[in-house]
Design a protein around this motif. Sequence first.
Motif: not given
Length: 148
Positions: A86-102
């Motif tokens: 919720d906070n990442a959406i509200y503050f528009q924070s940059p988010v990185s996404i990992w799947h396993k080691d990628r």
Amino acid sequence: MKNLVGKQVMVYYGQRMQLTAQGTLSEWNEQEEMITLAPEGIRIPIAQIAKVELLEPVEARSELAQDPAYRSGNVRFVMHDPVQFDNAIYFQSPVSIWHKDRLICHENRIIHHTEHEVTIQGGTVFRKDECQFIVKSMIGIQHSSRNE
């Protein structure tokens, strides 16, 4: 469709367009009837593709670089709790996404989340149980007042 080679695309495929893959279209091989997406090297049979959508040019990421959250310290957290999403959406924070080691998504914005899924800008959906979501912290950002 060969005019899309070298460009960022979203590919919808599967019997009901239930699968998506995003990346740079690196190869359109008519002989093998396959396309290849970089950087992961994902190969998708042309017969299974329902739609190929051109994404915004990479220059659009420069908007992130102007954001105070992007310029903050290099402190990051793995998100687990719904309030963190919720906070990442509200503050528009940059988010990185990992799947396993990628690393599958570098510093994008979350626009929606449910108990099991996260949707980022551009409409790509990731499952929470399959990925790690790393949010860039806003700790240490000093906001200046316009009244100073």
